[in-house]
Design a protein around this motif. Structure first.
Motif, PDB file in Angstrom:
ATOM      1  N   MET A  97      31.430  55.456  38.996  1.00 43.91           N
ATOM      2  CA  MET A  97      32.761  55.483  39.606  1.00 43.91           C
ATOM      3  C   MET A  97      33.456  54.152  39.361  1.00 43.91           C
ATOM      4  N   ALA A  98      34.645  54.202  38.789  1.00 43.57           N
ATOM      5  CA  ALA A  98      35.356  52.994  38.400  1.00 43.57           C
ATOM      6  C   ALA A  98      35.872  52.239  39.619  1.00 43.57           C
ATOM      7  N   CYS A  99      35.756  50.910  39.569  1.00 44.55           N
ATOM      8  CA  CYS A  99      36.238  50.060  40.661  1.00 44.55           C
ATOM      9  C   CYS A  99      37.096  48.945  40.081  1.00 44.55           C
ATOM     10  N   CYS A 100      38.275  48.774  40.657  1.00 45.02           N
ATOM     11  CA  CYS A 100      39.190  47.702  40.266  1.00 45.02           C
ATOM     12  C   CYS A 100      39.238  46.668  41.381  1.00 45.02           C
ATOM     13  N   ALA A 101      39.148  45.405  41.032  1.00 46.99           N
ATOM     14  CA  ALA A 101      39.239  44.332  42.011  1.00 46.99           C
ATOM     15  C   ALA A 101      40.683  43.870  42.151  1.00 46.99           C
ATOM     16  N   LEU A 102      41.147  43.748  43.385  1.00 48.23           N
ATOM     17  CA  LEU A 102      42.447  43.150  43.681  1.00 48.23           C
ATOM     18  C   LEU A 102      42.184  41.765  44.252  1.00 48.23           C
ATOM     19  N   ILE A 103      42.544  40.727  43.524  1.00 46.26           N
ATOM     20  CA  ILE A 103      42.349  39.364  43.995  1.00 46.26           C
ATOM     21  C   ILE A 103      43.676  38.857  44.535  1.00 46.26           C
ATOM     22  N   LEU A 104      43.747  38.685  45.843  1.00 43.87           N
ATOM     23  CA  LEU A 104      44.991  38.322  46.511  1.00 43.87           C
ATOM     24  C   LEU A 104      45.097  36.805  46.603  1.00 43.87           C
ATOM     25  N   ALA A 105      45.979  36.238  45.766  1.00 43.26           N
ATOM     26  CA  ALA A 105      46.147  34.782  45.702  1.00 43.26           C
ATOM     27  C   ALA A 105      47.612  34.404  45.828  1.00 43.26           C
ATOM     28  N   ALA A 106      48.330  35.143  46.673  1.00 39.70           N
ATOM     29  CA  ALA A 106      49.774  34.925  46.814  1.00 39.70           C
ATOM     30  C   ALA A 106      50.144  34.251  48.127  1.00 39.70           C
ATOM     31  N   GLY A 107      49.148  33.830  48.920  1.00 38.84           N
ATOM     32  CA  GLY A 107      49.424  33.256  50.233  1.00 38.84           C
ATOM     33  C   GLY A 107      50.092  31.895  50.165  1.00 38.84           C
ATOM     34  N   ALA A 108      50.680  31.489  51.302  1.00 32.51           N
ATOM     35  CA  ALA A 108      51.427  30.236  51.370  1.00 32.51           C
ATOM     36  C   ALA A 108      50.537  29.020  51.597  1.00 32.51           C
ATOM     37  N   SER A 109      49.276  29.216  51.986  1.00 34.62           N
ATOM     38  CA  SER A 109      48.327  28.114  52.213  1.00 34.62           C
ATOM     39  C   SER A 109      48.840  27.115  53.250  1.00 34.62           C
ATOM     40  N   THR A 110      49.446  27.613  54.322  1.00 35.90           N
ATOM     41  CA  THR A 110      50.058  26.718  55.309  1.00 35.90           C
ATOM     42  C   THR A 110      49.032  25.837  56.018  1.00 35.90           C
ATOM     43  N   ARG A 111      47.824  26.356  56.270  1.00 39.63           N
ATOM     44  CA  ARG A 111      46.814  25.557  56.968  1.00 39.63           C
ATOM     45  C   ARG A 111      46.168  24.521  56.062  1.00 39.63           C
ATOM     46  N   MET A 112      46.182  24.762  54.760  1.00 40.15           N
ATOM     47  CA  MET A 112      45.596  23.813  53.821  1.00 40.15           C
ATOM     48  C   MET A 112      46.609  22.744  53.420  1.00 40.15           C
ATOM     49  N   GLY A 113      47.883  23.124  53.341  1.00 42.05           N
ATOM     50  CA  GLY A 113      48.922  22.170  52.962  1.00 42.05           C
ATOM     51  C   GLY A 113      49.223  22.146  51.479  1.00 42.05           C
ATOM     52  N   VAL A 114      48.331  22.678  50.662  1.00 43.67           N
ATOM     53  CA  VAL A 114      48.525  22.783  49.209  1.00 43.67           C
ATOM     54  C   VAL A 114      48.006  24.151  48.787  1.00 43.67           C
ATOM     55  N   PRO A 115      48.416  24.666  47.622  1.00 43.53           N
ATOM     56  CA  PRO A 115      47.931  25.981  47.184  1.00 43.53           C
ATOM     57  C   PRO A 115      46.407  26.020  47.072  1.00 43.53           C
ATOM     58  N   LYS A 116      45.767  26.812  47.917  1.00 44.86           N
ATOM     59  CA  LYS A 116      44.306  26.842  47.959  1.00 44.86           C
ATOM     60  C   LYS A 116      43.697  27.266  46.630  1.00 44.86           C
TER      61      LYS A 116
ATOM     62  N   ALA B  69      55.617  39.059  50.914  1.00 40.35           N
ATOM     63  CA  ALA B  69      55.690  38.106  52.018  1.00 40.35           C
ATOM     64  C   ALA B  69      54.480  38.194  52.937  1.00 40.35           C
ATOM     65  N   THR B  70      53.765  39.322  52.919  1.00 36.18           N
ATOM     66  CA  THR B  70      52.604  39.505  53.785  1.00 36.18           C
ATOM     67  C   THR B  70      51.409  39.931  52.941  1.00 36.18           C
ATOM     68  N   ARG B  71      50.237  39.854  53.543  1.00 37.15           N
ATOM     69  CA  ARG B  71      49.022  40.295  52.859  1.00 37.15           C
ATOM     70  C   ARG B  71      49.132  41.766  52.470  1.00 37.15           C
ATOM     71  N   GLN B  72      49.660  42.588  53.396  1.00 34.82           N
ATOM     72  CA  GLN B  72      49.784  44.016  53.112  1.00 34.82           C
ATOM     73  C   GLN B  72      50.676  44.276  51.907  1.00 34.82           C
ATOM     74  N   GLN B  73      51.790  43.564  51.831  1.00 39.44           N
ATOM     75  CA  GLN B  73      52.696  43.739  50.700  1.00 39.44           C
ATOM     76  C   GLN B  73      52.032  43.310  49.393  1.00 39.44           C
ATOM     77  N   SER B  74      51.243  42.237  49.453  1.00 37.73           N
ATOM     78  CA  SER B  74      50.530  41.789  48.252  1.00 37.73           C
ATOM     79  C   SER B  74      49.468  42.800  47.838  1.00 37.73           C
ATOM     80  N   ALA B  75      48.751  43.354  48.825  1.00 40.26           N
ATOM     81  CA  ALA B  75      47.748  44.370  48.517  1.00 40.26           C
ATOM     82  C   ALA B  75      48.395  45.597  47.900  1.00 40.26           C
ATOM     83  N   ALA B  76      49.550  45.990  48.406  1.00 40.65           N
ATOM     84  CA  ALA B  76      50.255  47.153  47.861  1.00 40.65           C
ATOM     85  C   ALA B  76      50.686  46.899  46.414  1.00 40.65           C
ATOM     86  N   ALA B  77      51.144  45.679  46.131  1.00 43.19           N
ATOM     87  CA  ALA B  77      51.544  45.338  44.758  1.00 43.19           C
ATOM     88  C   ALA B  77      50.337  45.398  43.822  1.00 43.19           C
ATOM     89  N   GLY B  78      49.202  44.915  44.292  1.00 42.24           N
ATOM     90  CA  GLY B  78      48.003  44.968  43.470  1.00 42.24           C
ATOM     91  C   GLY B  78      47.524  46.383  43.241  1.00 42.24           C
TER      92      GLY B  78
END
Length: 224
Positions: free
Chosen positions: A1-20, A80-89
């Motif tokens: 059964m085929a599996c595709c990985a969605l790697i979500l790397a579109a977050g703002a990284s506000t707690r880190m201060g720089v793109p994680k 703008a949100t994790r859900q929207q990024s997941a939907a795009a992926g």
């Protein structure tokens, strides 16, 4: 059964201060470790990388430079949100049976762990890597007072990847009301069971600056 990985790397990284996803770990951008793990996992046939809007070329070039394009099917902008990024992926995943949703900043996931949770999802329909919590957990009130102490034996810390039947996942994502901090909640709210697959405590997520030296220590230990 085929599996595709969605790697979500579109977050703002506000707690880190720089793109994680671009923080150097032992001289290598953090995201590269994530991409490499999914490249090496036998259970993954292709990868969709979801990046910040208008940075698709930059992230494609990053993957090219670090030779992480063997399974990379698409690089798409997130929302703008994790859900929207997941939907795009998910929209770019093409035909597959399962989706493995991964936080781009969870950079220490091993290929064997990916294969284990994908196999678990193929058995149960939905699965996520997780580990039992080590600390006693307290529930508090709005003014900071303890209101409850849940039984620790029933508490697990959920990680990624979280793997789902694609058809069911896309259906629940389309119908979702509100925003969710992880994808298991989509299934929980719909009354669909999610199985937990035992992961490892080294599967850290880069969230705050204190996580960087811890991640590098784990990577050094793996090189020995």
């Amino acid at each position: 059964m085929a599996c595709c990985a969605l790697i979500l790397a579109a977050g703002a990284s506000t707690r880190m201060g720089v793109p994680k996803q671009e923080i150097p770990l032992l001289g290598v951008p953090a995201l590269v470790y994530t991409l490499r793990a999914f490249e090496q996992a036998d259970s993954i046939q292709r990868i969709v990388l979801v990046c910040p809007p208008k940075q698709e070329t930059h992230y494609r070039e990053l993957a090219d430079h670090w030779h992480c394009t063997g399974k990379l099917a698409a690089v798409v902008p997130g929302g703008a949100t994790r859900q929207q990024s997941a939907a795009a992926g998910a929209a770019a995943a093409g035909e597959c049976d399962f989706l493995a949703v991964q936080d781009g900043a969870r950079v220490l996931t091993l290929p064997g762990e990916i294969d284990c949770v994908v196999e678990d999802a193929q058995k149960y329909g939905a699965s996520a890597l997780a580990v039992p919590v080590k600390d006693t957990i307290k529930v508090i009130s709005a003014d900071g007072f303890v209101t409850d102490t849940p039984e620790r034996s029933t508490l697990w810390s959920v990680q990624t990847p979280q793997v789902f039947c694609m058809e069911k996942y896309c259906s629940l994502l389309t119908a979702a009301q509100g925003d969710f901090t992880d994808d298991c909640q989509l299934f929980e709210r719909a009354g669909v069971p999610v199985h937990l697959c035992r992961g490892s405590y080294t599967n850290l997520k880069l969230t705050t600056p204190e996580d960087i030296p811890a991640a590098e220590a784990i990577l050094r230990a793996r090189e020995q």
